[in-house]
Enzyme design. Sequence first.
Site, PDB file in Angstrom:
ATOM      1  N   GLY A 135      38.004  52.836 -12.894  1.00 21.45           N
ATOM      2  CA  GLY A 135      37.823  54.260 -12.624  1.00 21.45           C
ATOM      3  C   GLY A 135      38.764  55.091 -13.482  1.00 21.45           C
ATOM      4  O   GLY A 135      38.395  56.141 -14.006  1.00 21.45           O
ATOM      5  N   THR A 136      39.977  54.608 -13.630  1.00 23.23           N
ATOM      6  CA  THR A 136      40.969  55.329 -14.426  1.00 23.23           C
ATOM      7  C   THR A 136      40.490  55.488 -15.871  1.00 23.23           C
ATOM      8  O   THR A 136      40.587  56.572 -16.458  1.00 23.23           O
ATOM      9  CB  THR A 136      42.319  54.564 -14.414  1.00 23.23           C
ATOM     10  OG1 THR A 136      42.733  54.408 -13.057  1.00 23.23           O
ATOM     11  CG2 THR A 136      43.376  55.290 -15.202  1.00 23.23           C
ATOM     12  N   ASN A 155      40.582  60.823  -2.213  1.00 21.70           N
ATOM     13  CA  ASN A 155      41.012  59.484  -1.824  1.00 21.70           C
ATOM     14  C   ASN A 155      42.039  59.471  -0.699  1.00 21.70           C
ATOM     15  O   ASN A 155      42.191  58.481  -0.007  1.00 21.70           O
ATOM     16  CB  ASN A 155      41.582  58.743  -3.043  1.00 21.70           C
ATOM     17  CG  ASN A 155      42.557  59.577  -3.826  1.00 21.70           C
ATOM     18  OD1 ASN A 155      42.178  60.623  -4.369  1.00 21.70           O
ATOM     19  ND2 ASN A 155      43.794  59.166  -3.883  1.00 21.70           N
ATOM     20  N   GLN A 194      35.713  57.249  -4.965  1.00 23.28           N
ATOM     21  CA  GLN A 194      35.732  56.981  -3.520  1.00 23.28           C
ATOM     22  C   GLN A 194      34.361  57.179  -2.859  1.00 23.28           C
ATOM     23  O   GLN A 194      34.114  56.633  -1.791  1.00 23.28           O
ATOM     24  CB  GLN A 194      36.764  57.872  -2.819  1.00 23.28           C
ATOM     25  CG  GLN A 194      38.205  57.522  -3.142  1.00 23.28           C
ATOM     26  CD  GLN A 194      38.653  56.174  -2.573  1.00 23.28           C
ATOM     27  OE1 GLN A 194      38.041  55.618  -1.659  1.00 23.28           O
ATOM     28  NE2 GLN A 194      39.716  55.630  -3.134  1.00 23.28           N
ATOM     29  N   SER A 206      34.082  52.994  -9.782  1.00 17.26           N
ATOM     30  CA  SER A 206      34.887  51.787  -9.942  1.00 17.26           C
ATOM     31  C   SER A 206      34.389  50.713  -8.991  1.00 17.26           C
ATOM     32  O   SER A 206      34.222  50.966  -7.795  1.00 17.26           O
ATOM     33  CB  SER A 206      36.351  52.131  -9.645  1.00 17.26           C
ATOM     34  OG  SER A 206      37.149  50.992  -9.779  1.00 17.26           O
ATOM     35  N   HIS A 262      35.707  47.961  -7.715  1.00 19.13           N
ATOM     36  CA  HIS A 262      36.509  47.342  -6.646  1.00 19.13           C
ATOM     37  C   HIS A 262      36.631  48.200  -5.392  1.00 19.13           C
ATOM     38  O   HIS A 262      37.239  47.790  -4.406  1.00 19.13           O
ATOM     39  CB  HIS A 262      37.899  46.949  -7.163  1.00 19.13           C
ATOM     40  CG  HIS A 262      38.867  48.079  -7.378  1.00 19.13           C
ATOM     41  ND1 HIS A 262      39.831  48.413  -6.459  1.00 19.13           N
ATOM     42  CD2 HIS A 262      39.018  48.952  -8.403  1.00 19.13           C
ATOM     43  CE1 HIS A 262      40.546  49.432  -6.918  1.00 19.13           C
ATOM     44  NE2 HIS A 262      40.071  49.779  -8.100  1.00 19.13           N
ATOM     45  N   THR A 280      33.991  43.431 -26.114  1.00 15.50           N
ATOM     46  CA  THR A 280      33.003  42.495 -25.571  1.00 15.50           C
ATOM     47  C   THR A 280      32.852  42.689 -24.068  1.00 15.50           C
ATOM     48  O   THR A 280      33.837  42.711 -23.342  1.00 15.50           O
ATOM     49  CB  THR A 280      33.445  41.045 -25.881  1.00 15.50           C
ATOM     50  OG1 THR A 280      33.614  40.944 -27.285  1.00 15.50           O
ATOM     51  CG2 THR A 280      32.429  40.040 -25.395  1.00 15.50           C
ATOM     52  N   CYS A 322      53.173  58.887  -2.997  1.00 12.69           N
ATOM     53  CA  CYS A 322      54.599  58.856  -2.695  1.00 12.69           C
ATOM     54  C   CYS A 322      54.935  57.490  -2.149  1.00 12.69           C
ATOM     55  O   CYS A 322      54.298  56.977  -1.251  1.00 12.69           O
ATOM     56  CB  CYS A 322      54.940  59.972  -1.712  1.00 12.69           C
ATOM     57  SG  CYS A 322      55.600  59.481  -0.152  1.00 12.69           S
TER      58      CYS A 322
HETATM   59  N1  PLP Z   1      39.884  58.077  -8.724  1.00 10.66           N
HETATM   60  C1  PLP Z   1      39.990  57.967  -7.394  1.00 10.66           C
HETATM   61  C2  PLP Z   1      39.525  59.091  -6.529  1.00 10.66           C
HETATM   62  C3  PLP Z   1      40.526  56.809  -6.836  1.00 10.66           C
HETATM   63  O1  PLP Z   1      40.652  56.717  -5.513  1.00 10.66           O
HETATM   64  C4  PLP Z   1      40.951  55.770  -7.694  1.00 10.66           C
HETATM   65  C5  PLP Z   1      41.583  54.545  -7.146  1.00 10.66           C
HETATM   66  O2  PLP Z   1      42.361  54.592  -6.220  1.00 10.66           O
HETATM   67  C6  PLP Z   1      40.787  55.917  -9.078  1.00 10.66           C
HETATM   68  C7  PLP Z   1      40.253  57.089  -9.561  1.00 10.66           C
HETATM   69  C8  PLP Z   1      41.196  54.851 -10.039  1.00 10.66           C
HETATM   70  O3  PLP Z   1      40.278  53.780 -10.023  1.00 10.66           O
HETATM   71  P1  PLP Z   1      40.691  52.359 -10.648  1.00 10.66           P
HETATM   72  O4  PLP Z   1      41.589  51.705  -9.666  1.00 10.66           O
HETATM   73  O5  PLP Z   1      39.391  51.617 -10.816  1.00 10.66           O
HETATM   74  O6  PLP Z   1      41.343  52.620 -11.943  1.00 10.66           O
END
Ligand code: PLP
Length: 411
Positions: free
Chosen positions: A74-75, A154, A182, A202, A204, A247, A335
Amino acid sequence: MTNSKYIYLDYAATTPMDPRVIEVVTKHFNETYGNASSLHTIGQIAHQVLEKSRETVALLINANNDDIYFTSSGTESDNLAIKGVALKNQDRGNHIITSAIEHHAVYNPCSNLEKKGFKVSFLPVDKFGIINLDDLEKAITDKTILISIMFANNEIGTIEPIKEIGEIAKKNDIIFHTDAVQAFGKVPIDVEVMNIDLLSASSHKLYGPKGVGMLYIRNQGNRKGWGKYIEPLLHGGGHEKKMRPSTENIPGIAGFAKACEIAKEEMVVEAEKLIKLRDKIINWAIENIEDTYLNGHPTKRLPNNLNLGFKYVEGESILLSLDMEGIGASTGSACSSTSLEASHVLLAIGLRPEEAHGSLRITLGKFTTEDEVNYFLEKLPPIIERLRKMSPLKKGVKYMFDDSDSAHNHH
Ligand code: PLP
């Protein structure tokens, strides 16, 4: 405490994999070792798995297959969306609109761009965590190239008015990105109906493997008046139409697709179950533990999220005490013991720093049972009571809360 007895209530951090997903991933680890770019048979088998997975993922959000780009997380998807649009469209403008409650995967790329000369408007939110659509319209300038507002938060679970934001973006011909990490697989998403141009997800977070994500990119290359509107962040081979070279992780991607297929079938029924459990905890806790309140919106929230504030105690102490009872929760904020800063999300909804430190995030999932919820509700009150007895906030510094005009008093 063995794994099997441990009560996991932190599904927003990550989910265990669905056994059906593990089966698919294992199968492909064994069988589908080819490089999807290779022209021989083994490569082409991998290529077919890749394209079939793309189709399955697309179905979950009513997207065209060609608009799904696989990434590592996701990041990464958030970074690609935000920096990708910013870098590609500097001749059009340098202004980005986002919210004050984004995940750091959006917040930090935006702050980073600010240092490089971009202007970023971080829209405030109301006491429930919802942005104001008038604020959004007012923030738009002729230099605005991107609106990035998360689908669901989140920490507090609040769901933003995504369709309305999409309409505003479309009317003003601005690219609209939503971090749906989320929400994806938890609530219905339709990129057409909601006018979403870019969407991050994402694997996971929905019972798929870690290290796999995707970015939906509407019409890259053919967008009217924009053409190609994202600059890739990685440069390499031709994978993912050069948008994200390297890949492809076929077992991971196939597992992600399986997770999407299961979500599509089971999401609605699962949400009904989770909403019942969620509301049971919320109502019970507020009724039975004094000075307890809900953070986030009572109904416009993710089915599996609840975030409770307990006056006079610290979320981290609750979390550690729960862990000793075999229950895994979260403070919901970035935090941690290494940082004394309160959550930017809780501050943005109007909590005072000392209140923001007293929050507990409980996130449920498909493996959560009523018995687990009951066990949690049995263990929670004595923990809060014990911590309050020891609390310097309760004893000496109570005035901090007394003349409070902060968010929760208006709930
Ligand atoms: N964006 C939100 C709203 C999330 O809750 C998270 C993960 O906690 C992410 C992005 C990041 O996802 P990833 O862990 O796949 O990098």
